[in-house]
Design an enzyme around this catalytic site. Sequence first.
Site, PDB file in Angstrom:
ATOM      1  N   TYR A 157      -7.311   0.172  10.913  1.00 50.88           N
ATOM      2  CA  TYR A 157      -8.388   0.148   9.769  1.00 50.88           C
ATOM      3  C   TYR A 157      -9.529   1.123  10.263  1.00 50.88           C
ATOM      4  O   TYR A 157     -10.426   0.919  11.150  1.00 50.88           O
ATOM      5  CB  TYR A 157      -8.967  -1.541   9.626  1.00 50.88           C
ATOM      6  CG  TYR A 157      -7.823  -2.274   9.100  1.00 50.88           C
ATOM      7  CD1 TYR A 157      -7.628  -2.369   7.702  1.00 50.88           C
ATOM      8  CD2 TYR A 157      -6.972  -2.728   9.867  1.00 50.88           C
ATOM      9  CE1 TYR A 157      -6.556  -3.340   7.496  1.00 50.88           C
ATOM     10  CE2 TYR A 157      -5.780  -3.623   9.663  1.00 50.88           C
ATOM     11  CZ  TYR A 157      -5.668  -3.882   8.295  1.00 50.88           C
ATOM     12  OH  TYR A 157      -4.647  -4.676   7.618  1.00 50.88           O
ATOM     13  N   CYS A 158      -9.628   2.516   9.670  1.00 54.26           N
ATOM     14  CA  CYS A 158     -10.445   3.181  10.041  1.00 54.26           C
ATOM     15  C   CYS A 158     -11.601   3.097   8.834  1.00 54.26           C
ATOM     16  O   CYS A 158     -11.319   3.560   7.628  1.00 54.26           O
ATOM     17  CB  CYS A 158      -9.785   4.610   9.767  1.00 54.26           C
ATOM     18  SG  CYS A 158     -10.658   5.943  10.410  1.00 54.26           S
TER      19      CYS A 158
END
Length: 181
Positions: A157-158
Site C-alpha cells: 500500500y503505497c
Amino acid sequence: MKTKIILISGLAILLVASVITLRGQEDELSGVDLDQDKPKYEIQLTEEEWKARLNPLQYAVLRQQATETMFSGQYDKFYKKGTYYSAASLQPIFSSDTKYDSKSGWPSFWDPISDDAIRLVKDTSEGMVRWEVVDSKSGSHLGHVFEDGPAPTGLRYCLNSAALIFVPEGGTPPKFKKDNN
C-alpha cells in the site's frame, strides 16, 4: 422537401413513443438506485468545505488524486510506533506494525489496520490499470496498492504522506478543529 418532413415526423413519433414508454416504466424504476455502481461514503462535503478542512497539499492529494514527489513526504523514512489516520476522515487506516521500507519513495504498508478502513477503486488513468486506495469514510485518495509487497500479504500500500496524520503509540487521536461531520 416531402422526405425531410417525413423524416422529422418519424423522429418526432419515435421521441414521443420513447417518452411514453419511459413514463410507463417509472413505477418499475422507482426505488431502483440508478447510481448503485457509485460508492456511497459516510462523509459528504462540498469542495469548498474540503478546501476549508484540508491544507492545499492535502486537498490536492486527497481530493484531486495528486501524488507527492517521491522521497519528499514526511513519513517516507519514518518508523516510530503508532497509528496513521486519514487526514480526510481522521479514522485510523494503517499501523506502524505493518509499515516497511519499500524503497519506493513513499510510505508503504503491507496491510491496513482493518478491512473496512479503506476501499480499493479501479484506476485506469495514465494508460494503466491500478487499484487506488481510498479512505472508506470519505472516498478520499490515499495512494495505490501493488502486488510487490512483503509476506504475509504480498501487497504494498503505497501512500502519500500528505494523506496521513501520524499519532504516536499512546497518543490522542486527531480531531477536527471545526467538526463538520
